[in-house]
Design a protein around this motif. Sequence first.
Motif, PDB file in Angstrom:
ATOM      1  N   CYS A   1       2.580   5.340   7.960  1.00 20.35           N
ATOM      2  CA  CYS A   1       2.306   4.082   8.492  1.00 20.35           C
ATOM      3  C   CYS A   1       3.439   3.274   8.995  1.00 20.35           C
ATOM      4  N   GLY A   2       4.589   3.796   9.104  1.00 20.07           N
ATOM      5  CA  GLY A   2       5.788   3.362   9.460  1.00 20.07           C
ATOM      6  C   GLY A   2       6.528   2.052   8.900  1.00 20.07           C
ATOM      7  N   TYR A   3       6.104   1.588   7.622  1.00 17.41           N
ATOM      8  CA  TYR A   3       6.632   1.075   6.845  1.00 17.41           C
ATOM      9  C   TYR A   3       7.420   1.725   5.793  1.00 17.41           C
TER      10      TYR A   3
ATOM     11  N   ILE B   1       2.011  15.738  -2.677  1.00 21.21           N
ATOM     12  CA  ILE B   1       0.935  16.380  -2.881  1.00 21.21           C
ATOM     13  C   ILE B   1       0.496  17.169  -1.630  1.00 21.21           C
ATOM     14  N   LYS B   2       0.314  18.423  -1.498  1.00 19.54           N
ATOM     15  CA  LYS B   2      -0.389  19.108  -0.348  1.00 19.54           C
ATOM     16  C   LYS B   2      -1.589  19.794  -0.531  1.00 19.54           C
ATOM     17  N   GLY B   3      -2.489  19.650   0.325  1.00 20.42           N
ATOM     18  CA  GLY B   3      -3.809  20.392   0.310  1.00 20.42           C
ATOM     19  C   GLY B   3      -3.583  21.783   0.620  1.00 20.42           C
TER      20      GLY B   3
ATOM     21  N   ASN C   1       4.177   6.809  -1.492  1.00 20.30           N
ATOM     22  CA  ASN C   1       5.224   7.833  -1.423  1.00 20.30           C
ATOM     23  C   ASN C   1       5.787   8.192   0.065  1.00 20.30           C
ATOM     24  N   ARG C   2       6.740   8.818   0.160  1.00 17.32           N
ATOM     25  CA  ARG C   2       7.502   9.233   1.636  1.00 17.32           C
ATOM     26  C   ARG C   2       6.348   9.619   2.734  1.00 17.32           C
TER      27      ARG C   2
ATOM     28  N   ARG D   1       0.333  14.607   1.820  1.00 20.37           N
ATOM     29  CA  ARG D   1      -0.721  13.860   1.513  1.00 20.37           C
ATOM     30  C   ARG D   1      -0.098  12.291   1.175  1.00 20.37           C
ATOM     31  N   PRO D   2      -0.026  11.442   2.209  1.00 18.51           N
ATOM     32  CA  PRO D   2       0.268  10.141   1.947  1.00 18.51           C
ATOM     33  C   PRO D   2      -0.456   9.666   0.788  1.00 18.51           C
TER      34      PRO D   2
END
Length: 175
Positions: free
Chosen positions: A75-77, A43-45, A68-69, A51-52
């Motif tokens: 977050c790096g995880y 999703i993008k604004g 999501n990706r 959007r994470p």
Amino acid sequence: RKANITMSARMPIFASAHRGQHLHKHQFKLPTTLNAYFEGSRIKGKDHRPRPMAITEIKPPFKIVDVNRDWTKLCGYTREEAVGSTLKEILQGPETNAIVAKDLIASLLQQSEGIAEHEAVLVNYRCDGRKFKNHVRVGRIENEAGETTHFIGLFEKLGDDDLSSISRDDLYANT
């Protein structure tokens, strides 16, 4: 992994519990179904930024069901590292305001009439230990019977300029 789940009614913007000011004007809404999350989790604004997002269980300790990706990039995880953990375990650190984090969860659990989204700004930590200011928007996902099945969170990394118009007192969960 499709489900027929819908989110309860939403209000477009939520005022700060302390000052009645808005943290941000939202140009997009949280996903309305789990299908929408799983099928279109990029999703993008209107600003076209990804959007994470994370989906959690509704009972303590609120384990992560999916991310999501874009969340993994922020977050790096990896997804595998995140699923089954809690956001508290992997994102909170010494400068995270635990009261604000608890207020955010409490606002979700209260299920206030007509309010399905809540937001706060938190200091969080990436997998590599680097901290970042995180604007978190959370909501409830409900099934057709109106029962909450999951919580969803959208995350946005903020720079210092993004916080210049927000007083320290306004960095609390909105209810």
